[in-house]
Design a protein around this motif. Structure first.
Motif, mmCIF file in Angstrom:
data_model
loop_
_atom_site.group_PDB
_atom_site.id
_atom_site.type_symbol
_atom_site.label_atom_id
_atom_site.label_comp_id
_atom_site.label_asym_id
_atom_site.label_seq_id
_atom_site.Cartn_x
_atom_site.Cartn_y
_atom_site.Cartn_z
ATOM 1 N N GLU A 468 -31.196 -8.591 -22.144
ATOM 2 C CA GLU A 468 -32.234 -9.478 -22.661
ATOM 3 C C GLU A 468 -32.607 -10.545 -21.635
ATOM 4 N N ALA A 469 -31.613 -11.081 -20.951
ATOM 5 C CA ALA A 469 -31.884 -12.088 -19.924
ATOM 6 C C ALA A 469 -32.699 -11.495 -18.786
ATOM 7 N N LEU A 470 -32.387 -10.250 -18.402
ATOM 8 C CA LEU A 470 -33.151 -9.596 -17.339
ATOM 9 C C LEU A 470 -34.604 -9.397 -17.765
ATOM 10 N N ASP A 471 -34.826 -9.057 -19.024
ATOM 11 C CA ASP A 471 -36.201 -8.936 -19.530
ATOM 12 C C ASP A 471 -36.925 -10.278 -19.440
ATOM 13 N N ASP A 472 -36.234 -11.353 -19.788
ATOM 14 C CA ASP A 472 -36.836 -12.689 -19.684
ATOM 15 C C ASP A 472 -37.265 -12.983 -18.252
ATOM 16 N N ILE A 473 -36.362 -12.713 -17.328
ATOM 17 C CA ILE A 473 -36.631 -13.015 -15.919
ATOM 18 C C ILE A 473 -37.790 -12.175 -15.402
ATOM 19 N N ALA A 474 -37.832 -10.914 -15.804
ATOM 20 C CA ALA A 474 -38.899 -10.034 -15.334
ATOM 21 C C ALA A 474 -40.268 -10.547 -15.761
ATOM 22 N N GLU A 475 -40.338 -11.174 -16.932
ATOM 23 C CA GLU A 475 -41.620 -11.682 -17.425
ATOM 24 C C GLU A 475 -42.170 -12.810 -16.571
ATOM 25 N N VAL A 476 -41.294 -13.564 -15.911
ATOM 26 C CA VAL A 476 -41.753 -14.703 -15.104
ATOM 27 C C VAL A 476 -41.529 -14.458 -13.614
ATOM 28 N N ALA A 477 -41.255 -13.224 -13.238
ATOM 29 C CA ALA A 477 -40.911 -12.920 -11.842
ATOM 30 C C ALA A 477 -42.020 -13.296 -10.878
ATOM 31 N N ASP A 478 -43.275 -13.184 -11.294
ATOM 32 C CA ASP A 478 -44.380 -13.525 -10.406
ATOM 33 C C ASP A 478 -44.420 -15.016 -10.070
ATOM 34 N N CYS A 479 -43.672 -15.810 -10.807
ATOM 35 C CA CYS A 479 -43.622 -17.261 -10.554
ATOM 36 C C CYS A 479 -42.493 -17.640 -9.597
ATOM 37 N N VAL A 480 -41.735 -16.647 -9.123
ATOM 38 C CA VAL A 480 -40.523 -16.914 -8.343
ATOM 39 C C VAL A 480 -40.641 -16.258 -6.975
ATOM 40 N N GLU A 481 -40.211 -16.981 -5.937
ATOM 41 C CA GLU A 481 -40.261 -16.449 -4.578
ATOM 42 C C GLU A 481 -39.185 -15.410 -4.335
ATOM 43 N N ALA A 482 -37.964 -15.680 -4.814
ATOM 44 C CA ALA A 482 -36.850 -14.762 -4.544
ATOM 45 C C ALA A 482 -35.752 -14.958 -5.573
#
Length: 657
Positions: A468-482
């Motif tokens: 579930e946490a990985l799904d959360d992160i994937a949703e905002v991945a475009d906002c993160v450099e690395a």
């Protein structure tokens, strides 16, 4: 054996030197992620000693070790899969790829003026890290108790390197103390080898260890180290400035060597064995002098960045898995620097060195300091860029983040770890799921780049919670450099290590696990977390790592416009981008590593044999491929080569960014 200190009153005297003498401050290997960077501990201690009229010489032996690894003979051996002193065949390892590619392209790690471009986040600099990785030694307890291990094959690369330094000639004649700074665990064994070599050529000199590696070591292990390794005269734990100055006074002409009379020092005595003198309070960062960066060391770095201390300790200080807050025993848990003092040092370093890139040295920058600092930078018109560690805190609101971006914040490294609220609360992180996601989106809108650290298996995390946490992160991945992914490690000096049962952990010293993120086995607490099976844990880490790699291909790894991206006409000439590739025969297959994209491709035997005429970079075309494979297979092969960015148009010069 704790002993009440009789602290020499160093701060009250203008200087400690009764006659000329000097001190060597060294930073030994191996901290591979510090290649191309100036680790600030040397500059901070050098500045303090200078304020006490003590001359010091800063030696960044870690950076020089990088040059040792880049020697042609070492590159050739590494490229053949034979790292110095390492058994086995490592021909397919990234260290061998680095050796082969750098043999012909070593110059791409230096700028036009010959300065080290070892720290670049794009291009081939990461290969230097790969070249060094086989030499990491995360010491187990036997390294502390058996000096003979310093003669083992594992240390051969370090013994060869230190021998090449000609320490007998290099150590100044007037040097009376040789300091070895050990912030990281993998520096301990090389540091012990260095200390032995120093004593061999200069038995008169006092060798002193310091830094978090020895500060976090329990007294029993430290006693073993000092008893077994007689080349070490003293160990400074926790804050180093005052104890180091006191030891300098003792080694000055007319002084008397009594290290256990100094607060925070451990040493072997003839009468009582090893004595661990309790630490005293360290100085507040506001009263410390400016760090003194050696222009010679600074001048050899491309795009040099300076570290400026913002605080000691963490303003939050509650995360149960963290042991950084344990490094300042004897002092307040948090000592934050004033904005006035901090900006004054930045201005001093800009005026002195002309450097305008800064890293804030802090466990986590407080939001209030961030606001005041950013306002001060803007009001003074300072043209700087800066980065810092930070934690997600609701007080980093949109307005504060926008202010930070305007003031030159290049990026923040965020120890977010997970988005699961239950787990975050268990380990006493500040933010919950909603706050983490809000922070990421607000930072992106403000123009603040984020490099986020994740720990998929914090204590008691279940498989479903990690997914579930990985799904959360994937949703905002475009906002993160690395993203950087770390396995959880229970350390003995953290709250989790002291009370593992509170966090659902079962102590099991021989438990199997993933590689330690802290690279410090001496502080590792073996444990079992029944929330996931070993198979589930390995699966989760693979998924997180794959996610970070996929994300990185679009953000941190350049692909270059010179690579073909579409199938060309029948007679359009192209070639394999051999300048960017390491091509290794593996049976009848070819293992191809794309140095620029940081990806590996296996070309099966049928494809590899057909490409044989062009593996040297000769030009060919779709028509030529069709003659070899047939029409449909030729297009399939070409499409696969294009997808992997292995081809470039003829006439395009191969450059690594």
């Amino acid at each position: 054996m704790p002993e009440t200190p009789v602290m020499l009153d160093v701060p009250e005297v203008p200087g400690v030197a009764a006659a000329p003498f000097s001190v060597v401050l060294s930073f030994p290997p191996l901290v591979e992620l510090s290649f191309g960077r100036y680790f600030p501990s040397l500059a901070a201690l050098g500045g303090f000693l200078s304020s006490r009229d003590v001359t010091s010489h800063q030696w960044d032996l870690n950076e020089e070790f990088a040059l040792h690894l880049l020697e042609p003979a070492h590159l050739r051996a590494a490229g053949q899969g034979r790292p110095t002193g390492i058994e086995g065949d490592h021909l397919e390892e990234m260290s061998a790829v680095a050796g082969r590619w750098l043999t012909d392209n070593r110059d791409q790690l230096f700028d036009a003026e010959g300065r080290h471009d070892f720290a670049s986040v794009t291009g081939p600099a990461y290969l230097l890290t790969a070249l060094a990785r086989p030499y990491l030694i995360d010491p187990e307890p036997e390294w502390l108790g058996d000096p003979a291990l310093l003669e083992s094959a594992r240390t051969l690369v370090y013994r060869t390197y230190f021998d090449s330094l000609d320490l007998a000639s290099r150590i100044p004649v007037d040097a009376a103390l040789f300091g070895i700074s050990l912030p990281m665990g993998p520096q301990l064994v090389p540091g012990l080898v260095l200390a032995r070599e120093v004593k061999r050529v200069r038995p008169d000199i006092k060798v002193v260890l310091g830094g978090p590696t020895v500060s976090l070591m329990d007294e029993e292990l430290l006693t073993t180290l000092l008893t077994s390794h007689r080349q070490i005269d003293a160990v400074i734990r926790y804050d180093g400035e005052l104890p180091l100055a006191a030891l300098c006074k003792q080694v000055a002409p007319g002084g008397e060597w009594q290290p256990t009379r100094v607060a925070g020092v451990s040493a072997l005595t003839e009468e009582r064995g090893v004595v661990h003198t309790a630490p005293g309070p360290g100085l507040h960062p506001n009263v410390l002098p400016h760090a003194e960066y050696d222009p010679r060391l600074l001048g050899r770095l491309a795009d040099a960045e300076l570290g400026i201390a913002q605080a000691r300790g963490c303003y939050w200080g509650k995360c149960d898995y963290c042991d950084f807050v344990e490094q300042y025993d004897g002092s307040p848990a948090y000592r934050g620097r004033s904005v006035k003092s901090f900006v004054a040092e930045i201005e001093h370093q800009v005026d002195t060195h002309g450097v305008r890139q800064f890293e804030l040295i802090t466990e986590s920058i407080p939001p209030a300091f961030s606001r005041r600092f950013s306002q001060e930078v803007l009001e003074r018109g300072l043209n700087i860029s800066w980065s810092s560690f930070a934690m997600v805190d609701r007080r980093f609101d949109a307005e504060t983040l926008e202010l930070m971006a305007r003031a030159g914040c290049a990026f923040l490294v965020i120890g977010m770890e997970t988005t699961n609220t239950r787990v975050l609360k268990l380990v006493h992180k500040s933010a919950d799921r909603e706050e983490n996601l809000r922070f990421i989106r607000d930072a992106h809108r403000a123009g603040v780049n984020l490099r986020i650290n994740l720990i998929p298996d914090l204590p008691s995390t279940t498989l479903d919670e990690a997914l579930e946490a990985l799904d959360d992160i994937a949703e905002v991945a475009d906002c993160v450099e690395a993203f950087s992914i770390f396995p959880f490690e229970a350390t003995r000096s953290s709250e989790v290590g002291r009370n593992p049962e509170k966090f659902g952990l079962v102590v099991a010293e021989n438990a199997s696990g993933l590689a330690n993120q802290a690279q410090y086995a001496l502080n590792h607490l073996g444990n079992i977390d029944p929330a996931m099976t070993d198979e589930e844990r390995s699966r989760i880490h693979r998924m997180y790592q794959d996610f970070a790699i996929r994300h990185g291909s679009g953000h941190m790894r350049e692909t270059g416009s010179e690579f073909l991206s579409a199938i060309p006409d029948q007679d359009k000439l192209f070639r394999l981008a051999v300048g960017h590739l390491d091509i290794l025969p593996r049976g009848r297959e070819l293992l191809v590593t794309h140095v620029l994209r940081r990806e590996r491709t296996v070309l099966p035997a049928a494809v590899a044999s057909g490409l044989a005429p062009w593996l040297d970079g000769s030009a060919f075309s779709l028509r030529a491929l069709t003659e070899v494979y047939g029409e449909a297979p030729a297009k399939q092969v070409l499409a696969a080569l294009i997808e992997s960015r292995l081809l470039t148009a003829v006439g395009v010069r191969a450059l690594v960014a």
